[in-house]
Design a protein around this motif. Structure first.
Motif, short mmCIF file in Angstrom:
data_model
loop_
_atom_site.label_atom_id
_atom_site.label_comp_id
_atom_site.label_asym_id
_atom_site.label_seq_id
_atom_site.Cartn_x
_atom_site.Cartn_y
_atom_site.Cartn_z
N ASP A 135 34.20 33.83 35.69
CA ASP A 135 34.25 32.51 36.34
C ASP A 135 34.40 32.65 37.84
O ASP A 135 34.73 31.70 38.53
CB ASP A 135 35.45 31.72 35.80
CG ASP A 135 35.31 31.46 34.32
OD1 ASP A 135 34.41 30.71 33.94
OD2 ASP A 135 36.11 32.03 33.53
N THR A 136 34.20 33.84 38.34
CA THR A 136 34.57 34.12 39.72
C THR A 136 33.42 34.64 40.56
O THR A 136 33.62 34.99 41.72
CB THR A 136 35.66 35.21 39.73
OG1 THR A 136 35.15 36.34 39.00
CG2 THR A 136 36.92 34.73 39.06
N GLU A 148 39.20 36.72 31.61
CA GLU A 148 40.63 36.98 31.56
C GLU A 148 41.07 37.28 30.12
O GLU A 148 41.85 38.20 29.87
CB GLU A 148 41.37 35.76 32.10
CG GLU A 148 42.83 36.02 32.33
CD GLU A 148 43.50 34.88 33.10
OE1 GLU A 148 42.79 34.05 33.70
OE2 GLU A 148 44.74 34.83 33.08
N VAL A 179 47.57 46.47 34.91
CA VAL A 179 48.94 46.45 35.44
C VAL A 179 49.69 45.30 34.82
O VAL A 179 49.23 44.15 34.87
CB VAL A 179 48.92 46.30 36.99
CG1 VAL A 179 50.34 46.33 37.52
CG2 VAL A 179 48.09 47.42 37.62
N VAL A 237 48.63 41.49 35.40
CA VAL A 237 48.51 40.83 36.70
C VAL A 237 47.10 40.93 37.29
O VAL A 237 46.80 40.24 38.24
CB VAL A 237 49.54 41.39 37.72
CG1 VAL A 237 50.96 41.24 37.18
CG2 VAL A 237 49.25 42.84 38.08
N ASN A 238 46.25 41.77 36.71
CA ASN A 238 44.92 41.94 37.32
C ASN A 238 43.78 41.78 36.30
O ASN A 238 42.89 42.62 36.24
CB ASN A 238 44.83 43.29 38.02
CG ASN A 238 45.11 44.46 37.09
OD1 ASN A 238 45.69 44.29 36.01
ND2 ASN A 238 44.69 45.65 37.49
N ARG A 295 40.96 40.50 36.27
CA ARG A 295 39.73 40.06 36.94
C ARG A 295 39.09 41.26 37.58
O ARG A 295 39.76 42.21 37.95
CB ARG A 295 40.06 39.05 38.05
CG ARG A 295 40.30 37.64 37.59
CD ARG A 295 40.72 36.77 38.76
NE ARG A 295 39.76 36.88 39.87
CZ ARG A 295 39.85 36.17 40.99
NH1 ARG A 295 40.83 35.31 41.16
NH2 ARG A 295 38.97 36.32 41.94
N GLY A 314 37.99 41.39 40.52
CA GLY A 314 38.45 41.61 41.89
C GLY A 314 39.53 42.67 41.92
O GLY A 314 39.33 43.77 42.46
N PRO A 315 40.66 42.39 41.30
CA PRO A 315 41.76 43.36 41.34
C PRO A 315 41.71 44.46 40.28
O PRO A 315 42.49 45.40 40.35
CB PRO A 315 43.00 42.49 41.15
CG PRO A 315 42.53 41.28 40.44
CD PRO A 315 41.10 41.07 40.83
N TRP A 330 39.41 47.33 39.20
CA TRP A 330 38.30 47.88 39.96
C TRP A 330 37.36 48.73 39.14
O TRP A 330 37.64 49.91 38.90
CB TRP A 330 38.86 48.73 41.11
CG TRP A 330 39.70 47.95 42.06
CD1 TRP A 330 39.37 46.78 42.66
CD2 TRP A 330 41.01 48.28 42.53
NE1 TRP A 330 40.39 46.37 43.48
CE2 TRP A 330 41.40 47.27 43.43
CE3 TRP A 330 41.88 49.35 42.30
CZ2 TRP A 330 42.63 47.28 44.08
CZ3 TRP A 330 43.10 49.36 42.94
CH2 TRP A 330 43.46 48.33 43.82
N ILE A 331 36.26 48.18 38.70
CA ILE A 331 35.23 49.05 38.14
C ILE A 331 34.25 49.37 39.27
O ILE A 331 34.12 48.62 40.24
CB ILE A 331 34.54 48.45 36.89
CG1 ILE A 331 33.56 47.34 37.23
CG2 ILE A 331 35.56 47.96 35.87
CD1 ILE A 331 32.72 46.90 36.03
#
Lengths: 972, 267
Positions: free
Chosen positions: A39-40, A481, A887, A895-896, A898, A900-901, A903-904
């Motif tokens: 969604d981002t 998510e 994480v 907490v990550n 997505r 963004g945070p 990292w692939i």
């Protein structure tokens, strides 16, 4: 509101809600190539062109394109032919699942329009916003380069492997001359090192274009979500906000009352039927510790309730109206802490059996041994002990889990689902929805990647329950998510090795202790850790060995199957441990391994004692043996390709012009399995058509790997026809034969042998008839080839004539064949993994500059798809070693979740890769094949670790190698 | 949710005046994520993409609607460098400098550049007309700005005196990270003074004033001065520990990054 825009050169006026994204509206308009990835805007699966510029349709409002021109890949599909860019993607093997291919093709189109001769950096930059978990971007970059060349009027050479002469005799090490350079060629081209034991064939071993290339390149409706069903409802699931809690009460009255809501399911109104969600053979390994909806939640993201409603928005609104009363319990996340006295008990429910030690959260205690480890260690000249921690990562298929279920006209439950295991799913689903297996049909369309996450009956029970409750089709797709948190992940482990070595460097004993974290549920918990033990103790096969493992419950998101299963964890620890031992002994790290690695004829003696079908006897009369091993050739080719001699060259390791940089090279020896012996089974049936072509029905599930193509090549080779004469269909539990599914590196070997056997049967019947037609006495003297049946005297009859003869003219019959296969063997593929990298010693940042894997997968049935597997697998493995990490905060929340945070790797920071396919002839495999799908996951993290050690002198035992971890290590 | 799509600045300001709570939508790359996640369900959205008055870039005046893609190809070196690190081509084609300023994320990619230059943010409203605020008057906290409910960001105004050397870089897990643990912009001005701004290491983008003072007008700082600058930066930043990095690492990395950029900008 109304929005007027140009869609693929036609004026459209669409009615949409103001908040709707362009992606939603385009799909509603039938543009099924615009796909969900997030969604981002982060995955690019929904990228389209707006005014000829690439834009993510998931983060732009449909309202914003009013007056603009929108283009999707459907614009190129004006006839049966492919556009030049689409053709280039097909020819280079740039599509695996093809899920995000339409976005790449559009990006390429716009790029080439702006610059007819784009450089590699420009192409990679264009692709940065289109994440690909499959190809490592190697072949898409090549496809775009070649497409641009063709569009400029050039005629590039046909795409195919680069033949490289062997450097060894197959058994003895090579002596490399540093001045002898590796063969030159683009990185996308596999280097094929032929074996004299392998005959040349017509279709097998050839760079055939994938059989699903057209539908993938055109973005045709092919995936689970690409059908539209009248009256379809949308499901959403309420997930637990607590890591560990009892549900004291649930009040769904406000949700049920909401207009448009058709069903709300939870523990109060759903039967409590125990199951294990892992897609594995009958009987599913214990414990059966799940139910569709429980009155206890065990991780943040655990299921609480499900809703079916007219729209996604109404379903979401309904979720917010469900009032749940929780009694929050203490939670535990670390596999070592969960064993401590006083830790909360994750599974205290009395109806889950087969938990080894419930109070201590130990699900399984696994013990296997050969010889007497303690005595051997006591007598060893050197004993080394080392502990490693490996962390939690997610599979990240760009297509998340998605299922659609409905009742057909016979009132049978049909589930169209993104799964690797349609047959297991049907069997496992039946009791949960309280139906007979015969009343369930599971269909697997094209799948947008799985990597093990889809070796699971994850959401099919939810849509099944809801479809039965509402009598309407129900669709449920995980959000990104939810895919991160509520699907499956890789097991974290704490691994301790004790290794005894004699003074000359011979391994005498190896003791491996593992604590495996299976999170909230035990799915795959037993078998993943047994693979850790199997792989961790077989590569060097010490005469005395022991595996001891506690598989423990915690409150982390659920680990399950992830490409490589437990092998990447075990081989990471093993290859790091072996490196350190070699250095301590003053031995060359490859020489030390060579002294100890398994060789042809060696017994893999712990294998039968580990796994789903571990034998009860302490001692067997016979153990499986290594029958083919190309590792010497792999090491020679890989070492030459990476420039291995530089690892001791101070001028290279410490570049004078960049004082804060240290360079290093690392190696890892990799060994994997090929299918689960005595367990994995695949079936195939083949029939001839009027025109002498064939339908091949298989249960095997191609999830982007190219399995359909490889299986088609096997059939084509046997039947003497080109691949285009084979029509493959997979898989549908009503139509195709059984197959355990796509896992355990089994499809080419198991399903491939089934195809070969079925094709042999068909070939025999063709020859019988051809012999009659040609008036030849001995049908076995007939050869099939070039769509003909040939007699020894050169006379021939076409397969079309054979088909017409058999179907219409004389002694009519359907020429067909059916076969299945289960193997007593699991012949190991071997590989040499090399990593070249740079460490910034001031920041701890590691930049991997080159990955080389030379792999012995027997005979690669299709060198292009095989090398694609290696490229993509290595990049996933690099993410594991370098930067991917789930994480959790103190409350157990991820907490990550997505991209963004989390990292692939993207196209612009992907290192150069080279793949060597070292042929060996494995007699147990179809046309000599062994597996290739998972072994690329095994060696990158340890080779990276060993390269950091080579560069800096610092050995780091825990992954991933984030800048901070490396920086801390460098600073003591 | 209702969308207004004005084509002139006057219409946009009138809409803003009439709908003071409305969300402003430039490229959409930030707002749409929040809408998709239901973090925000705006009643009114004013889409600014078609407002031609804010789409231009003339000299020192960068219109709020200028996209990363344009800045990436523009003449300002550090601005081009940082634009190239933003997201992906899709995001750069949609995202704008105005959106970046308005979102006011501590990790906002364009903000260290504006901070280092002491740029001004030009805003306008129907009632009060145009006003300009210096970057640090405008960016007041984590995702907080001095923008009033009736105002729209019009442009970033760069100073008349521009640097003779400017460099931008990020430190992340890999070399091309979207979201960095630290970003920094360093400039050497014609009078040989230095400007140092950092992102992701404080609630807003910050200037490393102590380090700037240490550098004074040294055109080619070396050796121990560079080390002192790195230490000063490490001490000046106010980072937090999160899943990307600890405070200690961010301080260290900030110092290293600035030291290197100063080296690159040195005469």
């Amino acid at each position: 509101m109304e929005v007027a825009f140009k869609l693929n050169d036609e004026d459209r006026v669409v009615e949409c809600a103001p908040h709707e994204s362009l992606r939603t509206v385009l799909r509603r308009e039938g543009m099924m190539s615009v796909r969900y990835g997030s969604d981002t805007g982060e995955t690019g699966a929904a990228a389209v062109l707006v005014d000829r510029r690439l834009v993510s349709a998931d983060v732009i409002l449909a309202a914003q394109v009013g007056g603009h021109a929108v283009m999707t890949v459907e614009a190129l599909n004006t006839g049966p032919d492919l556009h030049l860019i689409q053709s280039a993607f097909a020819a280079t093997g740039a599509m695996q699942s093809g899920y995000s291919t339409p976005a790449m093709i559009l990006g390429a189109l716009a790029l080439i329009e702006r610059n007819p001769d784009p450089g590699e950096a420009e192409i990679r930059d264009m692709l940065t916003g289109i994440l690909d978990r499959e190809t490592a971007y190697v072949k898409p970059v090549e496809a775009i380069r070649r497409a641009a060349a063709v569009m400029r009027g050039e005629h590039p050479e046909p795409f195919g492997p680069l033949i490289v002469p062997p450097l060894t005799d197959g058994t003895h090490p090579a002596v490399l001359d540093p001045d002898d350079p590796p063969p030159a060629g683009p990185p996308s081209v596999p280097r094929l090192v032929p074996s004299k034991d392998v005959p040349d064939m017509a279709v097998v071993g050839k760079p055939e274009v994938k059989v699903d290339a057209v539908k993938l390149a055109k973005g045709n409706p092919a995936f689970t979500d690409d059908i539209e069903m009248r009256g379809m409802l949308h499901a959403k699931v309420l997930y637990s906000p607590h890591a560990h809690a009892r549900i004291v009460g649930i009040d769904d009255s406000d949700a049920v009352a909401l207009e448009g809501v058709h069903a709300v399911l939870h523990y109060k109104n759903t039967a409590r039927i125990k199951y294990a969600s892992g897609g594995q053979s009958y009987p599913n390994p214990h414990p059966h510790d799940q139910v569709s909806f429980d009155d206890k939640v065990r991780y943040v993201g655990d299921r609480v309730a499900a809703v079916a409603a007219e729209t996604v928005e109404i379903a979401e609104e309904a979720l917010s109206r469900i009032r749940v009363t929780y009694e929050v319990l203490p939670a535990v996340y670390d596999e070592r802490e969960t064993l401590l006295p006083g830790a909360p008990v994750v599974h205290d429910e009395p109806d889950t059996s087969h938990i080894h030690d419930r109070e201590r959260n130990i699900v399984h205690h696994i013990a296997a041994r050969r010889g007497d480890v303690e005595a051997a260690l006591a007598g060893a000249d050197h004993v080394y002990e080392q502990t490693f921690r490996v962390h939690q990562v997610q599979q990240c298929p760009i297509e998340p889990h998605i299922s659609i279920a409905w009742l057909d006209s016979d009132e049978r439950l049909v589930v169209r689902t993104a799964t690797q295991v349609p047959f297991h799913t049907r069997r496992m689903l039946a009791p949960l929805v309280e139906r007979e297996i015969k009343d369930i049909r599971v269909m697997k369309p094209r799948i947008g990647g799985g990597f093990g996450a889809k070796q699971e009956m994850l959401i099919e029970d939810i849509v099944g329950h809801l479809a039965i409750a509402t009598r309407r089709p129900v669709r449920y797709e995980l959000t990104r998510e939810e895919e991160f948190v509520s699907s499956r992940t890789r097991h974290p482990q704490t691994i301790t090795y004790r290794t005894g070595v004699s003074a000359d460097g011979t391994l005498v004993a190896q003791d491996m202790r593992v604590i495996g974290n299976t999170g909230a549920y035990g799915t795959h918990g037993y078998t993943v850790q047994t693979i850790t033990g199997l792989r961790g103790l077989t590569s060097y096969n010490a005469p005395h060995k022991r595996f001891t493992c506690d598989v423990v419950y915690t409150n982390i998101p659920v680990p399950g199957a992830y490409r490589g299963y437990g092998a990447p964890q075990g081989e990471y620890a093993l290859e790091a441990h072996m490196e350190d031992i070699a250095l301590d002994l003053g031995m060359d790290p490859i020489e030390f391994r060579r002294k100890n690695w398994v060789k042809v004829g060696d017994e893999m003696d712990i294998a039968p004692h580990l796994g789903e079908r571990a034998v009860a006897e302490e001692e067997l009369e016979e153990y499986p043996k290594v029958m083919s091993n190309g590792i010497e050739e792999c090491v020679a080719q890989g070492a030459r390709a990476i420039g291995w001699h530089r690892r001791n060259d101070p001028a290279w390791r410490e570049p004078a012009d960049r004082p804060h940089i240290r360079r290093g090279l690392g190696f890892a020896f990799c060994m994997h399995g090929t299918a689960i012996p005595f367990l994995d089974m695949g079936g195939c049936s083949i029939k001839i058509n009027d025109d002498g072509t064939f339908n091949v029905l298989i249960g095997a599930t191609d999830l982007g790997t190219g399995a359909d193509t490889v299986l088609g090549q096997i059939a084509a080779e046997v039947l003497g026809v080109p691949l285009e004469d084979i029509r493959i269909y997979s898989s549908d539990t009503d139509v195709t034969p059984f197959d355990t599914g796509a896992y355990a590196s089994s499809t080419t070997f198991i399903s491939g042998t089934a195809v070969k056997l079925a094709a042999d049967e068909v070939a025999d019947r063709i020859k019988d008839r051809a012999a009659k037609m040609l008036d030849v006495d001995d049908p076995t003297s007939i050869d099939l080839g070039k769509r003909m049946a040939w007699a020894k005297d050169g006379s021939s009859v076409s397969l079309q004539d054979v088909a017409l003869h058999s179907l219409h003219l004389e002694d009519q019959e359907q020429i067909m064949g059916t076969a299945s296969y289960v193997s007593p063997e699991s012949p190991p593929p071997f590989a040499a993994q090399f990593v070249e990298l740079e460490v910034d010693v001031e920041t701890g940042q590691v930049t991997v500059t080159k990955l080389v894997m030379a792999v012995d997968c027997g005979v690669a049935i299709n060198p292009i798809t095989a090398s694609g597997q290696v490229e993509g697998g290595m990049l996933q493995a690099l993410g594991y070693g370098h930067c991917e990490e789930m994480v959790l905060d103190d409350e157990g929340r991820t907490v990550n979740p997505r991209f963004g945070p989390y990292w692939i790797y993207r196209s612009d920071d992907t290192p150069e890769t080279e793949v060597y396919l070292v042929q060996t002839m494995e007699d147990s495999g179809p046309f000599g094949a062994k597996a290739v799908a998972e072994i690329p996951k095994d060696g990158v993290a340890p080779a990276m670790r060993n390269a950091i050690l080579n560069a800096t002198g610092v050995a780091i035992n825990d992954i991933p190698f984030t800048p901070e971890r490396v920086w801390h290590a460098l600073n003591g | 949710m209702e969308i207004v799509r004005p084509t002139t600045l006057d219409d946009a300001l009138a809409a803003r005046d009439a709908l003071p709570g409305a969300d402003l939508l430039a490229g959409g790359t930030d707002l749409m994520v929040e809408v998709n996640f239901h973090h925000r369900e705006p009643e009114h959205v004013i889409a600014l993409r078609r407002v031609s008055e804010i789409a231009g870039w003339e000299g020192r005046r960068i219109g709020a609607g200028v996209t990363w893609t344009r800045m990436e190809k523009g003449p300002l070196r550090a601005l081009a460098q940082l634009s190239r690190t933003v997201g992906s081509p899709q995001i750069r084609n949609a995202g704008t400098i105005g959106g970046n300023i308005g979102t006011a994320s501590p990790a906002g990619d364009g903000l260290p550049y504006l901070a280092a230059l002491d740029a001004e943010i030009e805003v306008a409203s129907a009632g009060r007309g145009v006003r300009r605020l210096r970057w640090d008057e405008f960016l007041v906290g984590v995702k907080q700005t001095a923008l009033r409910p009736d105002e729209i960001i019009i442009a970033a105004i760069l100073p008349e005196v521009m640097p003779v050397a400017e460099e931008f870089a990020k430190v992340g897990v890999r070399n091309a990270m979207v979201i960095s643990t630290v970003s920094a912009c360093v400039m050497r001005m014609p009078d040989s003074t230095w400007r140092i701004a950092l992102g992701s290491v404080a609630p807003t983008v910050i200037r490393a004033r102590r380090a700037e003072e240490l550098l004074g007008t040294t055109a080619a700082p070396r050796g121990s001065l560079l080390a002192e600058v790195a230490d000063a930066v490490a001490a000046e930043v106010r980072p937090i520990t999160d899943h990307r990095a600890t405070e200690a690492y961010r301080r260290h990395a900030s110092g290293v990054l600035v030291r290197r950029l100063v080296g690159r900008c040195a005469a």
